[in-house]
Design an enzyme around this catalytic site. Structure first.
Site: not given
Length: 721
Positions: A698, A591, A666
């Site tokens: 995600h 991320s 995602d």
């Protein structure tokens, strides 16, 4: 000579036996549950403060029960409710009590929507009359009992409803709810993700009024992603997602008089965000927090529900941004507790009911990291802080005069508390890098130990059967700051040898990875890599948390600049050590960490030879308004800040080995980020590797997905570093 040879042989054999006693960690161990910690079930303190309830479930048999325990003895004293097909009580997976604990709300057939939102079929069970009442025969969201337990408010298809349990009559409060257009009573995607709440309505203490938010997202751009599934054609999922600089939903606040059904809008002057609403103790007084688009000015308002008169209670400003928390607490006389970074560190303040004067209750060059509550009897406030060092957490109490501070926890590491409703007891969860979670019961007045509740000594014994090197904590002087760091070396570390270095980080604003707590899955993976001869290190650079406001907010308007500079400088400093091979340095992250590792291998191409980026942001132009603009303002205002730190604009600088990974479904960091990065690398004619996981969000998990992902990352490290 023969005797000496015999001794050498025995020593070799003895060494082999010792070695055989410790197994090397495998990915199957990590993702197969070998290191799972035993935890306490989620408990709910009952109003008497002497008892709590736990939901016990057997999912295979589809049996669930709400069991009542005594704090002091930890003995079960009653089963309040148990699922029973014969009597029509369904298998339930969560529950909630009414204020008087005579009614219990049961959740069944629950399915996730996004990170925090759920749909489900709900029932109310009357514990006095042993009667089951259905709330709705279709899936609804966020059902909430009124304080006296005679009504349930909920959201169905973006509209707010109220069910009267006695009569069974149903009242529709709003009628304009529409998918991807109007939402009443629950939040839109970006509020759910970045302001961390879903239920956008609240009962007052009398149970005759409901305050709720209405979102008009008709002007918000729509995002679409395909879910491939098992069918012949993929199904497009479309939802409103405001990217940086684009239109947000127009949010407004309403108050409904439940007996009459009349609804009126509160005149707040068109605020950009309303991140929190909360009734005060007085049933006619509502508190509302509003934020401007830059999120550098937060106003706490008081609303008189009867007249809709709005008056400010508090105004918080910051040159960068103001954090939104759930710490606001109204005392019985409507004085209120607030946390703020106004003195440079996050601390607790007590305000009078009008917000005119305040007293700072905690102070020092450390952070209050959690607020637990206020005991009206002892007039003490309970909280967690980093006073014993930024990588540690302890539990404290202090009087509402800011005096008589008491440290209630004892172990050096991470302590977190769950208090009984009357603050007689608390259950402390303690762990550190050497100790898996231990759960203990304490008296809240002084922290005295009552008894140990649960430990993980079996896990500790099991872990000792594996090859594990100590995680060493230290600080690293970088760019004028002493940065927190941990390092894992191979068990057979030899300072005369040179080892490749793999750095791990997240680096997002206010985050922390260097923390004295028990291992997570990535820690075991790092241990596995150490057993293959790698040194793994993590450095929390500028922009991370727990070192004060200025350290955290130095990255304002330039996400990815100072953080990348610190990781590059840290890699250089570590590579200067004699036991690290400066020609074999890698970095990885997920991320925000993927955004960082991408930038590091591009901007630091003379330092890093390898990088892995999982679910990375590659341009903040692709990310949502609330998070991105909090730190960057809009692209229209700060184009340079967005572009000068976007990996997309430095693809031609790639020299090392680069692996890109993303989940195709995602909804948070869209796969668009990785696709655009791939295109930039292709046009720069740069070789790289990539992996897309179909229909994964995600977190990239489900079935064997995590095992496959870490197998791929492991091989990439072994082959390229």
């Amino acid at each position: 000579m023969k005797k000496r040879f015999r001794i050498l042989v025995l020593l070799v054999i003895f060494g082999q036996v010792l070695s055989a006693q410790q197994n090397k960690i495998t990915l199957e161990d990590i993702w197969g549950g070998s290191f799972t910690t035993e935890g306490m079930e989620v408990l709910r303190s009952m109003k008497d403060g002497q008892h709590y309830t736990i939901l016990n479930t057997d999912r295979e048999a589809e049996i669930s029960s709400i069991d009542k325990y005594e704090y002091n003895t930890q003995e079960k004293v009653a089963t309040l409710l148990k699922s029973d097909a014969a009597t029509g009580i369904p298998f339930f997976t969560s529950y909630g009590f009414s204020e008087d604990e005579t009614m219990v709300l049961l959740a069944t057939a629950v399915e996730p929507v996004y990170r925090r939102s759920r749909l489900g079929v709900y029932f109310v069970y009357d514990l006095k009359n042993n009667k089951l009442l259905p709330v709705s025969d279709t899936k609804i969201q966020e059902p909430t009992l009124s304080p006296n337990g005679d009504q349930v408010a909920y959201v169905y298809q973006n509209n707010l409803y109220v069910l009267d349990l006695a009569s069974g009559s149903r009242k529709q409060i709003t009628a304009d709810g529409s998918t991807n257009a109007i939402i009443n009573g629950i939040t839109d995607w970006v509020y759910e993700e970045e302001f961390a709440f879903v239920r956008a309505f609240d009962w007052n203490s009398a149970g005759d009024k409901i305050a709720f938010l209405r979102f008009d997202e008709s002007e918000v751009p729509e995002f679409s992603m395909d879910v491939y599934g098992q069918g012949l054609y993929p199904s497009p999922q479309q939802f409103k997602y405001p990217k940086a600089g684009e239109a947000n939903a127009r949010v407004s606040l309403y108050i409904c008089d439940v007996p009459t059904g009349s609804t009126r809008e509160v005149p707040l002057g068109n605020p950009h965000y309303i991140p929190r609403i909360q009734w005060m103790n007085h049933p006619d007084h509502l508190s509302v927090q509003t934020l401007n688009r830059h999120q550098d000015k937060l106003v706490l308002h008081k609303v008189a529900a009867s007249t809709l008169q709005v008056s400010p209670l508090l105004e918080e400003t910051d040159a960068a941004y103001v954090d939104v928390t759930d710490n606001l607490t109204f005392l019985p006389d409507d004085r209120f507790i607030w946390t703020s970074e106004k003195d440079g560190f996050n601390h607790i303040y007590l305000y009078d009911p009008q917000g005119d004067s305040h007293r700072q209750l905690t102070a020092g060059p450390w952070e209050v990291t959690a607020y637990y509550g206020y005991d009206t009897g002892s007039r003490r406030i309970f909280y967690q802080s980093s006073e014993q060092g930024s990588i540690n957490r302890d539990v404290y109490s202090i009087s509402d005069k800011g005096k008589g501070k008491r440290k209630l926890s004892s172990g050096t590491g991470t302590n977190q508390a769950a208090f009984s409703s009357d603050f007689t007891y608390f259950i402390n969860t303690f762990s550190n890098v050497e100790t898996p979670p231990v759960y203990t019961l304490h008296e809240a007045k002084d922290g005295a130990l009552v008894k140990e509740l649960k430990h993980n000594r079996e896990l500790l014994s099991r872990v000792q059967g594996f090859e594990m090197a100590p995680k060493e904590f230290s600080t690293l002087p970088i760019n004028g700051n002493d940065l927190n760091m941990w390092m894992i070396k191979p068990v057979d570390f030899d300072p005369a040898k040179k080892y490749p270095l793999l750095m791990f980080q997240y680096s997002g604003p206010g985050s922390q990875q260097v923390l004295n707590r028990w291992h997570g899955a990535n820690d075991y993976w790092h241990q596995m890599l150490a057993s293959h001869g790698y040194i793994v290190a993590c450095v929390d650079g500028r922009g991370t948390g727990l070192k004060g406001r200025d350290f955290k907010k130095v990255t304002q308007l330039e996400l990815g600049k100072f953080e990348v500079e610190d990781q590059i400088a840290a890699a250089q400093a570590l590579s200067a050590r004699p036991y690290i091979d400066a020609e074999r340095t890698g970095i990885w992250g997920w991320s925000y960490g993927g955004f960082m590792s991408s930038n590091c291998i591009l901007k630091g191409n003379d330092v890093f030879e390898m990088a892995i980026a999982v679910a990375p942001v590659t341009s903040w132009r692709f990310y949502d308004t609330i998070y991105t603009e909090r730190y960057m303002q809009t692209p229209q205002e700060n184009a340079g800040g967005y572009d000068e730190n976007s990996p997309l604009n430095f693809a031609d600088q790639l020299q090392g080995d680069f692996l890109l990974v993303h989940g195709a479904a995602d909804d948070n960091v869209h796969v668009q980020n990785t696709m655009r990065m791939i295109e930039a690398l292709v046009q720069a004619n740069k070789p790289f590797e990539w992996a897309i996981y179909p229909d994964r969000n995600h977190g990239i998990y489900g079935g064997n997905t995590r095992l496959h992902l870490y197998n791929k990352m492991t091989q990439f490290v072994l082959n390229n570093l």
